[in-house]
Structures are given as structure tokens and as C-alpha cells.
Design a protein around this motif. Sequence first.
Motif, PDB file in Angstrom:
ATOM      1  N   LEU A   1       0.755  -1.301   0.097  1.00 38.09           N
ATOM      2  CA  LEU A   1       0.020   0.075  -0.052  1.00 38.09           C
ATOM      3  C   LEU A   1       0.800   1.306   0.100  1.00 38.09           C
ATOM      4  N   ALA A   2       1.837   1.510   0.881  1.00 42.32           N
ATOM      5  CA  ALA A   2       2.900   2.447   0.938  1.00 42.32           C
ATOM      6  C   ALA A   2       3.367   2.439  -0.581  1.00 42.32           C
ATOM      7  N   ARG A   3       3.698   1.528  -1.194  1.00 47.86           N
ATOM      8  CA  ARG A   3       4.455   1.636  -2.512  1.00 47.86           C
ATOM      9  C   ARG A   3       3.596   2.427  -3.292  1.00 47.86           C
ATOM     10  N   TYR A   4       2.665   1.720  -3.417  1.00 54.64           N
ATOM     11  CA  TYR A   4       1.224   2.259  -4.240  1.00 54.64           C
ATOM     12  C   TYR A   4       0.954   3.771  -4.132  1.00 54.64           C
ATOM     13  N   ILE A   5       1.002   4.322  -2.826  1.00 53.05           N
ATOM     14  CA  ILE A   5       0.614   5.449  -2.794  1.00 53.05           C
ATOM     15  C   ILE A   5       1.933   6.450  -3.000  1.00 53.05           C
ATOM     16  N   ALA A   6       2.941   6.019  -2.698  1.00 49.47           N
ATOM     17  CA  ALA A   6       4.200   6.776  -2.920  1.00 49.47           C
ATOM     18  C   ALA A   6       4.490   6.880  -4.431  1.00 49.47           C
TER      19      ALA A   6
ATOM     20  N   ASP B   1       2.419   5.446  -7.206  1.00 50.27           N
ATOM     21  CA  ASP B   1       1.477   5.832  -8.381  1.00 50.27           C
ATOM     22  C   ASP B   1       0.732   6.971  -8.243  1.00 50.27           C
ATOM     23  N   LEU B   2       0.085   7.250  -6.793  1.00 50.97           N
ATOM     24  CA  LEU B   2      -0.708   8.288  -6.344  1.00 50.97           C
ATOM     25  C   LEU B   2       0.169   9.555  -6.462  1.00 50.97           C
ATOM     26  N   LEU B   3       1.111   9.443  -5.729  1.00 50.05           N
ATOM     27  CA  LEU B   3       2.082  10.943  -5.434  1.00 50.05           C
ATOM     28  C   LEU B   3       3.181  11.155  -6.255  1.00 50.05           C
ATOM     29  N   ASN B   4       3.613  10.144  -7.148  1.00 48.91           N
ATOM     30  CA  ASN B   4       4.724   9.986  -7.935  1.00 48.91           C
ATOM     31  C   ASN B   4       6.163  10.591  -7.249  1.00 48.91           C
ATOM     32  N   GLN B   5       6.253   9.891  -6.018  1.00 44.90           N
ATOM     33  CA  GLN B   5       7.238  10.487  -5.197  1.00 44.90           C
ATOM     34  C   GLN B   5       7.980   9.109  -4.737  1.00 44.90           C
ATOM     35  N   GLY B   6       8.691   8.262  -5.480  1.00 48.10           N
ATOM     36  CA  GLY B   6       9.244   7.057  -5.325  1.00 48.10           C
ATOM     37  C   GLY B   6      10.044   6.681  -4.104  1.00 48.10           C
ATOM     38  N   GLN B   7      10.600   7.866  -3.620  1.00 49.90           N
ATOM     39  CA  GLN B   7      11.551   8.122  -2.659  1.00 49.90           C
ATOM     40  C   GLN B   7      10.811   8.245  -1.207  1.00 49.90           C
ATOM     41  N   LEU B   8       9.588   8.572  -1.380  1.00 51.80           N
ATOM     42  CA  LEU B   8       9.025   8.966  -0.041  1.00 51.80           C
ATOM     43  C   LEU B   8       8.579   7.783   1.087  1.00 51.80           C
ATOM     44  N   VAL B   9       9.068   7.941   2.089  1.00 51.89           N
ATOM     45  CA  VAL B   9       8.847   6.792   3.268  1.00 51.89           C
ATOM     46  C   VAL B   9       7.584   7.451   3.912  1.00 51.89           C
ATOM     47  N   ILE B  10       6.556   6.397   4.058  1.00 45.64           N
ATOM     48  CA  ILE B  10       5.366   6.507   4.698  1.00 45.64           C
ATOM     49  C   ILE B  10       5.346   5.945   5.847  1.00 45.64           C
TER      50      ILE B  10
ATOM     51  N   LEU C   1      -4.603  11.848   5.619  1.00 44.98           N
ATOM     52  CA  LEU C   1      -5.358  12.535   5.079  1.00 44.98           C
ATOM     53  C   LEU C   1      -5.173  13.962   5.774  1.00 44.98           C
ATOM     54  N   GLY C   2      -4.787  13.926   7.033  1.00 43.85           N
ATOM     55  CA  GLY C   2      -4.506  15.281   7.463  1.00 43.85           C
ATOM     56  C   GLY C   2      -3.182  16.021   7.161  1.00 43.85           C
ATOM     57  N   SER C   3      -2.235  15.078   6.831  1.00 45.09           N
ATOM     58  CA  SER C   3      -1.150  15.597   6.276  1.00 45.09           C
ATOM     59  C   SER C   3      -1.129  16.329   4.888  1.00 45.09           C
ATOM     60  N   GLY C   4      -2.303  15.868   4.354  1.00 49.19           N
ATOM     61  CA  GLY C   4      -2.383  16.277   2.921  1.00 49.19           C
ATOM     62  C   GLY C   4      -1.979  15.130   1.751  1.00 49.19           C
ATOM     63  N   LEU C   5      -1.205  14.344   2.254  1.00 45.89           N
ATOM     64  CA  LEU C   5      -0.707  13.190   1.274  1.00 45.89           C
ATOM     65  C   LEU C   5      -2.026  12.820   0.363  1.00 45.89           C
ATOM     66  N   LEU C   6      -2.912  12.497   1.045  1.00 46.59           N
ATOM     67  CA  LEU C   6      -4.210  11.941   0.201  1.00 46.59           C
ATOM     68  C   LEU C   6      -5.546  12.896   0.369  1.00 46.59           C
ATOM     69  N   ASP C   7      -6.111  13.121  -0.941  1.00 47.13           N
ATOM     70  CA  ASP C   7      -7.431  13.813  -0.778  1.00 47.13           C
ATOM     71  C   ASP C   7      -8.421  12.814  -0.933  1.00 47.13           C
ATOM     72  N   SER C   8      -9.558  13.316  -1.429  1.00 44.17           N
ATOM     73  CA  SER C   8     -10.904  12.203  -1.534  1.00 44.17           C
ATOM     74  C   SER C   8     -10.695  11.572  -2.938  1.00 44.17           C
TER      75      SER C   8
ATOM     76  N   MET D   1     -10.008   7.336  -3.400  1.00 44.12           N
ATOM     77  CA  MET D   1     -11.106   6.640  -4.281  1.00 44.12           C
ATOM     78  C   MET D   1      -9.993   5.612  -5.051  1.00 44.12           C
ATOM     79  N   SER D   2      -8.984   6.262  -5.581  1.00 43.99           N
ATOM     80  CA  SER D   2      -7.865   5.323  -6.313  1.00 43.99           C
ATOM     81  C   SER D   2      -7.234   4.461  -5.602  1.00 43.99           C
ATOM     82  N   LEU D   3      -7.040   4.628  -4.114  1.00 47.64           N
ATOM     83  CA  LEU D   3      -6.529   3.728  -3.240  1.00 47.64           C
ATOM     84  C   LEU D   3      -7.649   2.413  -3.041  1.00 47.64           C
ATOM     85  N   VAL D   4      -9.073   2.726  -2.797  1.00 49.40           N
ATOM     86  CA  VAL D   4      -9.892   2.009  -2.613  1.00 49.40           C
ATOM     87  C   VAL D   4      -9.970   0.925  -4.101  1.00 49.40           C
ATOM     88  N   HIS D   5      -9.898   1.642  -5.264  1.00 48.57           N
ATOM     89  CA  HIS D   5      -9.819   0.932  -6.587  1.00 48.57           C
ATOM     90  C   HIS D   5      -8.735  -0.138  -6.555  1.00 48.57           C
TER      91      HIS D   5
END
Length: 79
Positions: free
Chosen positions: A5-10, A12-21, A28-35, A39-43
Amino acid sequence: MKERLARYIAHDLLNQGQLVITDDEDLLGSGLLDSLSVMSLVHFIEQELHIAVPAEDVTIENFVSLAAIEQYLATREAR
């Protein structure tokens, strides 16, 4: 599962391959993910992990962090 999940978020969703989550990072509160990202993550979860996520389960509590998502998915798999 959290790593996948962390790899997908970093990547595919954020285009930040080096990001460590971290497990408890507020996605949500940090702004990494929006609505739209949620929904993309759910998919992704439904398609790649073959776990159905009903609309009523897409809540802040279930998707606030990697740890929360993993806990939610564990309960879905048990059903």
C-alpha cells in the motif's frame, strides 16, 4: 500488505518513489491523500488485493493511516 500500500501511494498516487510513509502517518490530515486519491486507493485495493470495500466503509477512521487501512482490510478479509 502495508508495504504494498505504501509503495502504491508513494509511486502511483504521489509520484514520489523515494517517499517513506510510516505506519501511523496521518495520510489525510497531512494532505498526502485527498478524496480522489482515497478513491484511487480503494480501487487499487479492490482490483489488486481482491477485497471489496463498500462505500459506507470509506471513512476517515478506516483510511487515516497505513496501520488503520491494514486493520480495516484484516476485518474485511475475515468476513
